[in-house]
Scaffold this motif. Structure first.
Motif, PDB file in Angstrom:
ATOM      1  N   LEU A 194       5.996  -4.057  -8.446  1.00  0.00           N
ATOM      2  CA  LEU A 194       5.065  -4.100  -7.133  1.00  0.00           C
ATOM      3  C   LEU A 194       4.164  -2.989  -6.982  1.00  0.00           C
ATOM      4  O   LEU A 194       2.887  -3.248  -6.949  1.00  0.00           O
ATOM      5  N   VAL A 195       4.510  -1.938  -7.132  1.00  0.00           N
ATOM      6  CA  VAL A 195       3.826  -0.715  -7.478  1.00  0.00           C
ATOM      7  C   VAL A 195       4.698   0.360  -7.971  1.00  0.00           C
ATOM      8  O   VAL A 195       6.035   0.361  -7.785  1.00  0.00           O
ATOM      9  N   ASN A 196       4.348   1.113  -8.812  1.00  0.00           N
ATOM     10  CA  ASN A 196       4.988   2.274  -9.520  1.00  0.00           C
ATOM     11  C   ASN A 196       5.266   3.330  -8.552  1.00  0.00           C
ATOM     12  O   ASN A 196       4.517   3.658  -7.897  1.00  0.00           O
ATOM     13  N   PHE A 197       6.686   3.524  -8.548  1.00  0.00           N
ATOM     14  CA  PHE A 197       7.166   4.645  -7.337  1.00  0.00           C
ATOM     15  C   PHE A 197       6.308   5.929  -7.750  1.00  0.00           C
ATOM     16  O   PHE A 197       6.160   6.264  -6.652  1.00  0.00           O
ATOM     17  N   GLN A 198       6.057   6.193  -8.818  1.00  0.00           N
ATOM     18  CA  GLN A 198       5.463   7.507  -9.203  1.00  0.00           C
ATOM     19  C   GLN A 198       4.249   7.672  -8.508  1.00  0.00           C
ATOM     20  O   GLN A 198       3.981   8.723  -7.767  1.00  0.00           O
ATOM     21  N   ASP A 199       3.571   6.393  -8.615  1.00  0.00           N
ATOM     22  CA  ASP A 199       1.999   6.524  -8.137  1.00  0.00           C
ATOM     23  C   ASP A 199       2.203   6.816  -6.776  1.00  0.00           C
ATOM     24  O   ASP A 199       1.237   7.594  -6.180  1.00  0.00           O
ATOM     25  N   ILE A 200       3.147   6.286  -5.776  1.00  0.00           N
ATOM     26  CA  ILE A 200       3.153   6.331  -4.420  1.00  0.00           C
ATOM     27  C   ILE A 200       3.181   7.853  -4.281  1.00  0.00           C
ATOM     28  O   ILE A 200       2.692   8.527  -3.444  1.00  0.00           O
ATOM     29  N   LYS A 201       4.228   8.535  -4.838  1.00  0.00           N
ATOM     30  CA  LYS A 201       4.667   9.878  -4.532  1.00  0.00           C
ATOM     31  C   LYS A 201       3.433  10.644  -4.947  1.00  0.00           C
ATOM     32  O   LYS A 201       3.269  11.809  -4.105  1.00  0.00           O
ATOM     33  N   ASN A 202       2.837  10.461  -6.131  1.00  0.00           N
ATOM     34  CA  ASN A 202       1.698  11.324  -6.516  1.00  0.00           C
ATOM     35  C   ASN A 202       0.462  11.349  -5.734  1.00  0.00           C
ATOM     36  O   ASN A 202      -0.114  12.478  -5.385  1.00  0.00           O
ATOM     37  N   LEU A 203       0.290  10.256  -4.762  1.00  0.00           N
ATOM     38  CA  LEU A 203      -0.955  10.140  -3.974  1.00  0.00           C
ATOM     39  C   LEU A 203      -0.634  11.454  -2.990  1.00  0.00           C
ATOM     40  O   LEU A 203      -1.525  11.791  -2.392  1.00  0.00           O
ATOM     41  N   ILE A 204       0.690  11.429  -2.484  1.00  0.00           N
ATOM     42  CA  ILE A 204       0.748  12.435  -1.436  1.00  0.00           C
ATOM     43  C   ILE A 204       1.398  13.654  -2.002  1.00  0.00           C
ATOM     44  O   ILE A 204       0.651  14.993  -1.741  1.00  0.00           O
ATOM     45  N   HIS A 205       2.199  13.780  -2.612  1.00  0.00           N
ATOM     46  CA  HIS A 205       3.018  15.037  -3.305  1.00  0.00           C
ATOM     47  C   HIS A 205       1.813  16.097  -4.051  1.00  0.00           C
ATOM     48  O   HIS A 205       1.523  17.045  -3.600  1.00  0.00           O
ATOM     49  N   LYS A 206       1.118  15.437  -4.909  1.00  0.00           N
ATOM     50  CA  LYS A 206      -0.129  16.052  -5.385  1.00  0.00           C
ATOM     51  C   LYS A 206      -1.169  16.553  -4.627  1.00  0.00           C
ATOM     52  O   LYS A 206      -1.582  17.943  -4.844  1.00  0.00           O
ATOM     53  N   LYS A 224      -2.658   9.490   8.309  1.00  0.00           N
ATOM     54  CA  LYS A 224      -3.648   9.594   7.148  1.00  0.00           C
ATOM     55  C   LYS A 224      -2.990   9.392   5.826  1.00  0.00           C
ATOM     56  O   LYS A 224      -3.618   8.881   4.916  1.00  0.00           O
ATOM     57  N   PHE A 225      -1.565   9.388   5.739  1.00  0.00           N
ATOM     58  CA  PHE A 225      -0.862   9.176   4.414  1.00  0.00           C
ATOM     59  C   PHE A 225      -0.931   7.981   4.188  1.00  0.00           C
ATOM     60  O   PHE A 225      -1.203   7.337   3.350  1.00  0.00           O
ATOM     61  N   TRP A 226      -0.666   6.946   5.361  1.00  0.00           N
ATOM     62  CA  TRP A 226      -1.011   5.725   5.176  1.00  0.00           C
ATOM     63  C   TRP A 226      -2.490   5.183   4.738  1.00  0.00           C
ATOM     64  O   TRP A 226      -2.274   4.276   3.770  1.00  0.00           O
ATOM     65  N   GLU A 227      -3.509   5.757   5.288  1.00  0.00           N
ATOM     66  CA  GLU A 227      -4.863   5.410   4.691  1.00  0.00           C
ATOM     67  C   GLU A 227      -5.176   5.699   3.399  1.00  0.00           C
ATOM     68  O   GLU A 227      -5.555   4.887   2.534  1.00  0.00           O
ATOM     69  N   VAL A 228      -4.361   7.217   2.874  1.00  0.00           N
ATOM     70  CA  VAL A 228      -4.471   7.428   1.495  1.00  0.00           C
ATOM     71  C   VAL A 228      -3.835   6.536   0.541  1.00  0.00           C
ATOM     72  O   VAL A 228      -4.338   5.932  -0.488  1.00  0.00           O
ATOM     73  N   ILE A 229      -2.562   5.906   1.160  1.00  0.00           N
ATOM     74  CA  ILE A 229      -1.865   5.083   0.251  1.00  0.00           C
ATOM     75  C   ILE A 229      -2.434   3.654   0.119  1.00  0.00           C
ATOM     76  O   ILE A 229      -2.572   3.276  -1.000  1.00  0.00           O
ATOM     77  N   GLN A 230      -2.991   3.000   1.419  1.00  0.00           N
ATOM     78  CA  GLN A 230      -3.377   1.787   1.468  1.00  0.00           C
ATOM     79  C   GLN A 230      -4.852   1.730   0.619  1.00  0.00           C
ATOM     80  O   GLN A 230      -4.871   0.944   0.105  1.00  0.00           O
ATOM     81  N   GLU A 231      -5.527   2.624   0.726  1.00  0.00           N
ATOM     82  CA  GLU A 231      -6.729   2.783  -0.035  1.00  0.00           C
ATOM     83  C   GLU A 231      -6.507   2.623  -1.305  1.00  0.00           C
ATOM     84  O   GLU A 231      -7.037   1.940  -2.137  1.00  0.00           O
ATOM     85  N   LEU A 279      -3.561   1.158  -2.589  1.00  0.00           N
ATOM     86  CA  LEU A 279      -3.189  -0.172  -2.954  1.00  0.00           C
ATOM     87  C   LEU A 279      -4.235  -1.243  -2.847  1.00  0.00           C
ATOM     88  O   LEU A 279      -4.156  -2.244  -3.686  1.00  0.00           O
ATOM     89  N   ASN A 280      -5.212  -0.955  -2.206  1.00  0.00           N
ATOM     90  CA  ASN A 280      -6.313  -1.999  -2.108  1.00  0.00           C
ATOM     91  C   ASN A 280      -7.036  -2.541  -3.367  1.00  0.00           C
ATOM     92  O   ASN A 280      -7.720  -3.338  -3.589  1.00  0.00           O
ATOM     93  N   LYS A 281      -7.069  -1.476  -4.443  1.00  0.00           N
ATOM     94  CA  LYS A 281      -7.541  -1.686  -5.561  1.00  0.00           C
ATOM     95  C   LYS A 281      -6.708  -2.658  -6.513  1.00  0.00           C
ATOM     96  O   LYS A 281      -7.114  -2.674  -7.723  1.00  0.00           O
ATOM     97  N   LEU A 282      -5.443  -2.676  -6.123  1.00  0.00           N
ATOM     98  CA  LEU A 282      -4.542  -3.272  -7.035  1.00  0.00           C
ATOM     99  C   LEU A 282      -4.767  -4.988  -7.016  1.00  0.00           C
ATOM    100  O   LEU A 282      -4.739  -5.532  -6.000  1.00  0.00           O
ATOM    101  N   PRO A 283      -4.538  -5.426  -8.069  1.00  0.00           N
ATOM    102  CA  PRO A 283      -4.622  -7.029  -8.134  1.00  0.00           C
ATOM    103  C   PRO A 283      -3.692  -7.935  -7.292  1.00  0.00           C
ATOM    104  O   PRO A 283      -3.867  -8.986  -6.996  1.00  0.00           O
ATOM    105  N   ASN A 284      -2.357  -7.277  -7.401  1.00  0.00           N
ATOM    106  CA  ASN A 284      -1.357  -8.035  -6.704  1.00  0.00           C
ATOM    107  C   ASN A 284      -1.143  -7.714  -5.325  1.00  0.00           C
ATOM    108  O   ASN A 284      -0.487  -8.219  -4.798  1.00  0.00           O
ATOM    109  N   ALA A 285      -2.116  -7.016  -4.790  1.00  0.00           N
ATOM    110  CA  ALA A 285      -2.331  -6.814  -3.369  1.00  0.00           C
ATOM    111  C   ALA A 285      -1.137  -6.319  -2.384  1.00  0.00           C
ATOM    112  O   ALA A 285      -0.935  -7.061  -1.344  1.00  0.00           O
ATOM    113  N   PRO A 286      -0.595  -5.241  -2.814  1.00  0.00           N
ATOM    114  CA  PRO A 286       0.494  -4.689  -2.100  1.00  0.00           C
ATOM    115  C   PRO A 286       0.006  -4.364  -0.842  1.00  0.00           C
ATOM    116  O   PRO A 286      -1.216  -3.907  -0.562  1.00  0.00           O
TER     117      PRO A 286
END
Length: 145
Positions: free
Chosen positions: A62-74, A104-111, A113-120
């Motif tokens: 659906l989306v890589n777990f690591q990508d979600i973590k990196n958006l916030i953690h890094k 704000k975390f939601w905004e960063v994550i959803q921004e 996700l909006n770039k992904l073709p499978n539209a999570p």
């Protein structure tokens, strides 16, 4: 390992992904009603992010777990939240309160996700500031526009 249950958002999607992670950050709330929180202090935050969708990507995720973590953690681990461009001291909708940080975390994550073709979609951000205090942000449909 973080082992806890979170309130589940209602949805009708086929897949639901949940990613837990923690990060350490400091902040202060720049308002006279914030009491002791007006002073710089830190937390070990615990977050859970819920992402949903009907279609998997070309890797079978659906989306890589690591990508979600990196958006916030890094971006936020071992920082002063007030110094990040997402926050400011002029508007309470941008103070780094737990409520605003979750949004704000939601905004960063959803921004992202909006770039992904499978539209999570990110449908929930659970953010625990202390062992006894947490916030849940759930976007409304118009937030996805």
């Amino acid at each position: 390992m973080i082992q806890q249950m979170y309130p589940a958002p209602m949805h009708s999607y086929r897949y639901e992904l949940n990613k837990d992670f923690q990060f350490a950050a400091a902040h202060y709330v720049p308002h006279e009603d914030a009491g002791a929180c007006r002073r710089l202090h830190g937390h070990t935050y615990f977050a859970n992010v819920t992402v949903v969708g009907n279609d998997l990507n070309e890797s079978g995720f659906l989306v890589n777990f690591q990508d979600i973590k990196n958006l916030i953690h890094k971006r936020f681990d071992h920082t002063v939240l007030n110094e990040d461009s997402l926050f400011n001291e002029m508007d309470p909708n941008h103070f780094p309160t737990t409520e605003v940080v979750a949004r704000k975390f939601w905004e960063v994550i959803q921004e992202s996700l909006n770039k992904l073709p499978n539209a999570p979609r990110c449908v929930q951000v659970f953010l625990r500031e202390t062992p006894t205090s947490y916030v849940i942000f759930r976007p409304q449909e118009e937030d996805f526009q």
